[in-house]
Design a protein around this motif. Structure first.
Motif, PDB file in Angstrom:
ATOM      1  N   TYR A  55      -7.794  -0.200  -4.381  1.00  0.00           N
ATOM      2  CA  TYR A  55      -6.566   0.471  -4.789  1.00  0.00           C
ATOM      3  C   TYR A  55      -6.578   0.742  -6.290  1.00  0.00           C
ATOM      4  O   TYR A  55      -7.279   0.065  -7.051  1.00  0.00           O
ATOM      5  N   VAL A  56      -5.775   1.707  -6.715  1.00  0.00           N
ATOM      6  CA  VAL A  56      -5.685   2.070  -8.123  1.00  0.00           C
ATOM      7  C   VAL A  56      -4.843   1.035  -8.867  1.00  0.00           C
ATOM      8  O   VAL A  56      -3.783   0.627  -8.390  1.00  0.00           O
ATOM      9  N   GLN A  57      -5.316   0.609 -10.024  1.00  0.00           N
ATOM     10  CA  GLN A  57      -4.555  -0.317 -10.860  1.00  0.00           C
ATOM     11  C   GLN A  57      -3.286   0.366 -11.374  1.00  0.00           C
ATOM     12  O   GLN A  57      -3.311   1.528 -11.776  1.00  0.00           O
ATOM     13  N   LEU A  58      -2.173  -0.371 -11.352  1.00  0.00           N
ATOM     14  CA  LEU A  58      -0.913   0.159 -11.868  1.00  0.00           C
ATOM     15  C   LEU A  58      -0.270  -0.836 -12.830  1.00  0.00           C
ATOM     16  O   LEU A  58      -0.467  -2.044 -12.707  1.00  0.00           O
ATOM     17  N   ARG A  59       0.493  -0.297 -13.772  1.00  0.00           N
ATOM     18  CA  ARG A  59       1.317  -1.106 -14.657  1.00  0.00           C
ATOM     19  C   ARG A  59       2.788  -0.864 -14.346  1.00  0.00           C
ATOM     20  O   ARG A  59       3.151   0.190 -13.810  1.00  0.00           O
ATOM     21  N   TYR A  60       3.591  -1.838 -14.699  1.00  0.00           N
ATOM     22  CA  TYR A  60       5.034  -1.693 -14.513  1.00  0.00           C
ATOM     23  C   TYR A  60       5.508  -0.440 -15.258  1.00  0.00           C
ATOM     24  O   TYR A  60       5.128  -0.194 -16.402  1.00  0.00           O
ATOM     25  N   HIS A  94       3.754  -0.199  -5.488  1.00  0.00           N
ATOM     26  CA  HIS A  94       3.174   0.524  -4.353  1.00  0.00           C
ATOM     27  C   HIS A  94       1.864   1.141  -4.838  1.00  0.00           C
ATOM     28  O   HIS A  94       1.870   2.151  -5.541  1.00  0.00           O
ATOM     29  N   LEU A  95       0.761   0.525  -4.453  1.00  0.00           N
ATOM     30  CA  LEU A  95      -0.548   0.909  -4.987  1.00  0.00           C
ATOM     31  C   LEU A  95      -1.168   2.047  -4.170  1.00  0.00           C
ATOM     32  O   LEU A  95      -1.321   1.925  -2.946  1.00  0.00           O
ATOM     33  N   PRO A  96      -1.567   3.135  -4.835  1.00  0.00           N
ATOM     34  CA  PRO A  96      -2.306   4.194  -4.126  1.00  0.00           C
ATOM     35  C   PRO A  96      -3.765   3.791  -3.935  1.00  0.00           C
ATOM     36  O   PRO A  96      -4.331   3.046  -4.742  1.00  0.00           O
ATOM     37  N   ALA A 124       0.861  -1.181   0.000  1.00  0.00           N
ATOM     38  CA  ALA A 124       0.000   0.000   0.000  1.00  0.00           C
ATOM     39  C   ALA A 124       0.899   1.232   0.000  1.00  0.00           C
ATOM     40  O   ALA A 124       1.818   1.337   0.816  1.00  0.00           O
ATOM     41  N   ALA A 125       0.645   2.158  -0.933  1.00  0.00           N
ATOM     42  CA  ALA A 125       1.523   3.318  -1.069  1.00  0.00           C
ATOM     43  C   ALA A 125       1.469   4.227   0.150  1.00  0.00           C
ATOM     44  O   ALA A 125       2.473   4.857   0.507  1.00  0.00           O
TER      45      ALA A 125
END
Length: 333
Positions: free
Chosen positions: A91-96, A122-124, A38-39
């Protein structure tokens, strides 16, 4: 208004040829692993879902989930350039390659027999908009459909579109709502309900309803107030009242491409919203049957923008052809 269905849809479609030169799924010896946190707190996140995709996987991709320590590992990967995506509820989806939402990600180069370690994320947290919706007298209204929208450049111009990924919601019996799943940005809030009631004006009964209303209580998009959200923020007390207005009746005629009345077919009333990810179509009424002479009538439409749709199968020279037509309308009191 007049529906005249074009004879453009054929009765039969040619069989789809099998995909050519499709790349089969390959199995390799490389490994991608890392952790998800978790960010805001740095806490390891379990149950986060990691997805990897590359042409060498043949379009199937591979997935894994994090354990209690936030660790994941994806094995047996062939060499290639991978898109790595992480999702987790709340949480917000993230890509590398992304450091924050809306940035462009990048591909991860993986070689054969390589251990690619420390691919950490680190997901916001997602943002939230919450508040209450009232009628014109200050009483709460239930079952109001709430939608967060934002301006994007789409189809050659800026458009107001529904937010992808946000969870649709309705107000409860106390008029409360909570829209979750929002990434940082600026939003316009839309509210609508199909509730109607009857009142008397100068001894004449009039059916009333509520117009599509935007925060802080306007029917005009240009007058809507934007709601800014930062990472993980909850914008609270976003309260406003719906705008009442008279309902209207839509009537007209509908014929097929040969000029024959579409007797017995249904005219449907919908609301359509185009967005980069596709189109959202919402039913606005149960529709109405077309009479023997081709006429139709849809009463008690609340103020707003709609589309009238009709579909039919027409016999043209012994061939059954599927036909359809749609007409946009604006209902004003």
């Amino acid at each position: 208004m007049l529906f005249l269905l074009p004879a453009v849809a054929s009765a039969q479609q040619p069989a789809t040829a099998p995909a050519r030169d499709a790349r089969p799924t390959q199995t390799g010896t490389a490994v991608i692993r890392g952790r998800v946190f978790a960010a805001d707190t740095g806490k390891a996140l379990r149950r986060a879902r990691i997805s990897v995709a590359a042409p060498e996987l043949g379009g199937n991709g591979k997935t894994a989930s994090t354990n209690a320590d936030g660790r994941y590992e994806i094995k047996d990967l062939p060499a290639g350039r991978y898109t790595v995506t992480v999702t987790r509820s709340g949480y917000v989806q993230l890509r590398y390659g992304q450091r924050r939402p809306f940035e462009t990600g990048k591909q991860l180069q993986v070689n054969d027999r390589q251990l690619v370690d420390n691919i950490d994320f680190h997901l916001p947290r997602v943002g939230v908009i919450s508040g209450r919706v009232y009628d014109e007298t200050g009483d709460p209204i239930s079952s109001v459909r709430m939608m967060a929208m934002r301006q994007v450049f789409f189809e050659g111009r800026r458009r107001l579109v529904p937010v992808s990924g946000a969870i649709p919601t309705q107000t409860d019996d106390a008029g409360q709502y909570r829209i979750v799943g929002l990434t940082p940005g600026s939003y316009i809030l839309r509210a609508e309900t199909r509730e109607t009631w009857t009142t008397t004006e100068k001894d004449v009964e009039v059916v009333m309803g509520y117009a599509t209303t935007y925060f802080p209580g306007t029917t005009v998009v240009a007058n809507a107030r934007r709601i800014p959200l930062t990472v993980g923020q909850e914008a609270v007390n976003i309260d406003f009242s719906l705008v009442p207005g008279r309902t209207v009746t839509a009537s007209g005629t509908a014929f097929d491409s040969q000029g024959r009345p579409l007797a017995g077919q249904q005219v449907m009333l919908t609301q359509e919203m185009r967005a980069p990810g596709g189109m959202m179509v919402m039913s606005a009424s149960g529709g109405t049957a077309i009479a023997a002479d081709g006429t139709f009538r849809l009463p008690n439409i609340t103020p707003g923008e709609y589309t009238l749709n009709v579909r039919a199968a027409a016999d043209i020279g012994g061939t059954i052809v599927q036909e359809s037509a749609s007409v946009p309308i604006v209902a004003n009191d």
